[in-house]
Design an enzyme around this catalytic site. Sequence first.
Site, PDB file in Angstrom:
ATOM      1  N   CYS A 103       0.830  -1.210   0.000  1.00 50.15           N
ATOM      2  CA  CYS A 103       0.000   0.000   0.000  1.00 50.15           C
ATOM      3  C   CYS A 103       0.866   1.262   0.000  1.00 50.15           C
ATOM      4  CB  CYS A 103      -0.997  -0.023   1.154  1.00 50.15           C
ATOM      5  SG  CYS A 103      -2.362   1.153   0.908  1.00 50.15           S
ATOM      6  N   HIS A 208      -3.659  -5.109   0.675  1.00 46.45           N
ATOM      7  CA  HIS A 208      -3.141  -5.450   2.003  1.00 46.45           C
ATOM      8  C   HIS A 208      -3.181  -6.967   2.209  1.00 46.45           C
ATOM      9  CE1 HIS A 208      -2.614  -1.532   4.023  1.00 46.45           C
ATOM     10  NE2 HIS A 208      -3.548  -1.115   3.179  1.00 46.45           N
ATOM     11  N   GLU A 210      -1.633  -8.703   4.229  1.00 44.53           N
ATOM     12  CA  GLU A 210      -1.502  -9.052   5.657  1.00 44.53           C
ATOM     13  C   GLU A 210      -2.836  -9.065   6.388  1.00 44.53           C
ATOM     14  OE1 GLU A 210      -2.051  -4.730   5.981  1.00 44.53           O
ATOM     15  OE2 GLU A 210      -1.052  -6.034   4.522  1.00 44.53           O
TER      16      GLU A 210
END
Length: 240
Positions: A103, A208, A210
């Site tokens: 990002c 994202h 994660e």
Amino acid sequence: MKIAISKGSGSEKYENYGKWIKKADEEVECVDMSKLDKEEALKTLEECAGIVFTGGEDIEPSRYGKTVDFTEKHVETDPKRDELEFALVEKAEQLKMPILGICRGAQLLNVAFGGTLIVDVPSEYKTEQEHRALEKKDEKHQVEVMSGSILKKIAGTLEGEVNSAHHQAVDKLPQTLAAAAKAPDGIIEAFEWADAMGKPFMLAVQWHPERMENQESPMSLPIARHFLFEAESYDLLHKK
């Protein structure tokens, strides 16, 4: 093996990066660079095998040649963080270590290597696709992965669904970089070296991984696992 994380604390969202990396390999030690001053962080990076540049505030527009009304364009910056992370990019490049950008981290890398950003997608880019996280919930959309890209090798697919939580995006890539994935509206969602010959691993993604609900998605944990594979190779080479 130590992996540097540009900012990995301060909220649950930042802590997710370390958890994601450790889910790929629980023995990895994550080092949060945001807790160190610049000189200490640059020195500590020499002990690491790779670095992850994480999400967060906008990059200062003057760094890529734009002057904007921060209020009108909804820009929020952190000059101190910019100073640290641009220095870390330069150091990581000198060390020839694996780099992963997520990002803001992707936007940072593009600017650091000579690219520019769309300051505010909703007001500057004609699209019906919502890229922002509204009501604190990530949007989702498809991406097309470029054939022949490293990302295609990692994900094993030419398309997939990703989460989305950004109001800025890559505008122009420098000649040294090439798009690895795009959203249906043409927004660049990932990039890598245009010619990786003789260069260390580098991948940047706008989503994202994660915090994807399904971390076994081709667009999530496989990225962490491959990054750690590259980091381990770097670590072994530099321990000789």
